[in-house]
Design a protein around this motif. Structure first.
Motif, PDB file in Angstrom:
ATOM      1  N   GLU A   1       0.834  -1.195   0.000  1.00  0.00           N
ATOM      2  CA  GLU A   1       0.000   0.000   0.000  1.00  0.00           C
ATOM      3  C   GLU A   1       0.872   1.249   0.000  1.00  0.00           C
ATOM      4  O   GLU A   1       1.947   1.285   0.621  1.00  0.00           O
TER       5      GLU A   1
ATOM      6  N   ASN B   1      -2.148   5.889   2.598  1.00  0.00           N
ATOM      7  CA  ASN B   1      -3.467   5.388   2.205  1.00  0.00           C
ATOM      8  C   ASN B   1      -4.274   5.065   3.461  1.00  0.00           C
ATOM      9  O   ASN B   1      -3.778   4.406   4.379  1.00  0.00           O
TER      10      ASN B   1
ATOM     11  N   HIS C   1      -8.020   3.533   4.849  1.00  0.00           N
ATOM     12  CA  HIS C   1      -9.259   2.815   4.536  1.00  0.00           C
ATOM     13  C   HIS C   1     -10.089   2.648   5.807  1.00  0.00           C
ATOM     14  O   HIS C   1      -9.568   2.158   6.819  1.00  0.00           O
TER      15      HIS C   1
ATOM     16  N   GLU D   1     -13.456   0.731   7.097  1.00  0.00           N
ATOM     17  CA  GLU D   1     -14.328  -0.357   6.674  1.00  0.00           C
ATOM     18  C   GLU D   1     -15.389  -0.651   7.728  1.00  0.00           C
ATOM     19  O   GLU D   1     -15.071  -1.116   8.828  1.00  0.00           O
TER      20      GLU D   1
ATOM     21  N   GLY E   1     -17.930   3.520   5.575  1.00  0.00           N
ATOM     22  CA  GLY E   1     -16.784   3.059   4.802  1.00  0.00           C
ATOM     23  C   GLY E   1     -16.306   4.151   3.856  1.00  0.00           C
ATOM     24  O   GLY E   1     -17.122   4.818   3.222  1.00  0.00           O
TER      25      GLY E   1
ATOM     26  N   SER F   1     -12.420   5.453   1.533  1.00  0.00           N
ATOM     27  CA  SER F   1     -10.999   5.255   1.232  1.00  0.00           C
ATOM     28  C   SER F   1     -10.383   6.585   0.818  1.00  0.00           C
ATOM     29  O   SER F   1     -11.001   7.354   0.066  1.00  0.00           O
TER      30      SER F   1
ATOM     31  N   ASP G   1      -3.654  -2.685   9.835  1.00  0.00           N
ATOM     32  CA  ASP G   1      -4.831  -2.509  10.688  1.00  0.00           C
ATOM     33  C   ASP G   1      -4.401  -1.838  11.994  1.00  0.00           C
ATOM     34  O   ASP G   1      -3.658  -2.411  12.795  1.00  0.00           O
TER      35      ASP G   1
ATOM     36  N   THR H   1      -1.349  13.129   3.351  1.00  0.00           N
ATOM     37  CA  THR H   1      -2.794  12.913   3.411  1.00  0.00           C
ATOM     38  C   THR H   1      -3.395  13.829   4.469  1.00  0.00           C
ATOM     39  O   THR H   1      -3.008  13.774   5.636  1.00  0.00           O
TER      40      THR H   1
END
Length: 345
Positions: A3, A7, A9, A11, A27, A29, A70, A190
């Motif tokens: 990745e 990034n 994500h 979920e 959710g 991304s 995670d 980001t």
């Protein structure tokens, strides 16, 4: 393939406080280096979501993944995430330099490295001349930049911004928005901003996530979400919108203004059309399609534009001040097909 760094994500994130469901299987991304904004009214769950990303709250269900890892159960201090809060949370007894250095010193970073990184960050944010000042000696905009510097000096993969401009006056807020966007592009990091200010969200973002009652209502580039709202909520929340009730008839819609043809054939028998006031055209003669005959009921001068409120209503038209019709004038309006949206609800 690993990745990309930064990034993010989310979920199926769910969160309740007692009987109050705040987030409902959210959710989304975010690509590394992207500037995205969570926008929505107070109480929609946006601040709770970034607190979960930051590790300040734990989700009841769902995952938070950063750069493919995670981090859902990692403590906040072990996440490569920093947050700039609404009140900036600066230490009043510390100088600007010491405020920015605090996080590095608490992590036992070597003194020379602290000096180098703090000096570089202060220079980048044009704060070097203020290094010895204390928070009470700073303006609102300067405090905001110190809070940014304190977060960025830790070199996080993701920077979270929780209503960071809400304490600034309108003029300064507009200036800081542009500075924030310039800084994000320069760093390539980001950024995830939380705000209820629609103008702020559309000015700085690569993409918007419009939130409502704990869910993502619509997402996409600002121009797309603004020009192509899918629901009444999005149409009304992002700027002004003319909402027109109607009944589907063939490829068109029967309304109180006559037959109108939207951009896409509606999927409902009865529903709502939406068009932005600035997309309604004033015409000297009857237009070929989506023509409406109306009379100016009220004209509101707003400097760079005039808002006209029409009869029969409710119809609002935004036009340039030069040559704008006057109260009582009868005019032809065109509701261009390409800008007339059939909403989903």
């Amino acid at each position: 393939m690993p990745e990309r760094r930064g990034n993010l994500h989310i979920e199926g994130v769910t969160k309740s406080f007692g009987d109050n469901s705040v987030l409902r299987e959210v959710g989304l991304s975010v690509a590394g280096g992207e500037f995205v904004t969570l926008v929505g009214p107070s109480g929609c769950g946006k601040t709770t979501l970034i607190r979960i990303i930051a590790g300040l709250e734990l989700a009841d269900a769902g995952k938070v993944l950063l750069s493919g890892r995670d981090i859902s159960h990692l403590p906040a201090n072990l996440r490569s995430v920093n947050t700039v809060f609404q009140d900036y949370a600066l230490f009043p007894h510390m100088s600007v330099f010491e405020n920015v250095a605090f996080g590095l010193r608490s992590r036992k970073v070597a003194r020379d490295e602290v000096e180098r990184r703090v000096a570089a960050t202060l220079t980048m944010l044009h704060l070097a001349p203020l290094a010895k000042r204390h928070p009470h000696q700073l303006s609102g905009g300067q405090k905001q930049r110190v809070a940014l510097a304190r977060a960025l000096v830790n070199e996080p993969e993701v920077l979270l911004l929780d209503e960071p401009m809400s304490a600034l006056d309108a003029k300064l807020r507009a200036e800081v928005r542009l500075e924030l966007r310039r800084l994000q592009r320069e760093l390539g990091k980001t950024f995830l901003l939380v705000t209820h200010d629609q103008d702020e969200a559309m000015t700085v973002s690569d993409r918007l996530f419009v939130m409502r009652e704990g869910r993502i209502e619509q997402s996409g580039p600002p121009a797309q979400v603004y020009e192509r709202p899918r629901t009444r909520f999005v149409a009304e929340f992002l700027g002004a919108a003319n909402l027109i009730q109607g009944t589907a008839s063939g490829a068109g819609v029967e309304t109180r203004f006559g037959a109108l043809t939207p951009r896409c054939r509606p999927l409902w028998e009865e529903g709502t059309l939406a068009i932005r006031p600035e997309r309604v055209r004033l015409c000297k003669e009857r237009p070929a399609a989506n023509a409406v005959r109306a009379r100016v009921r009220e004209a509101v001068y707003c400097g760079d534009h005039v808002d006209l409120f029409m009869e029969p209503g409710p119809l609002r038209v935004r036009t340039e001040p030069a040559g704008a019709p006057r109260i009582g004038d009868d005019v032809w309006l065109e509701l261009p097909t390409d800008h007339l949206e059939a909403l989903d609800d």
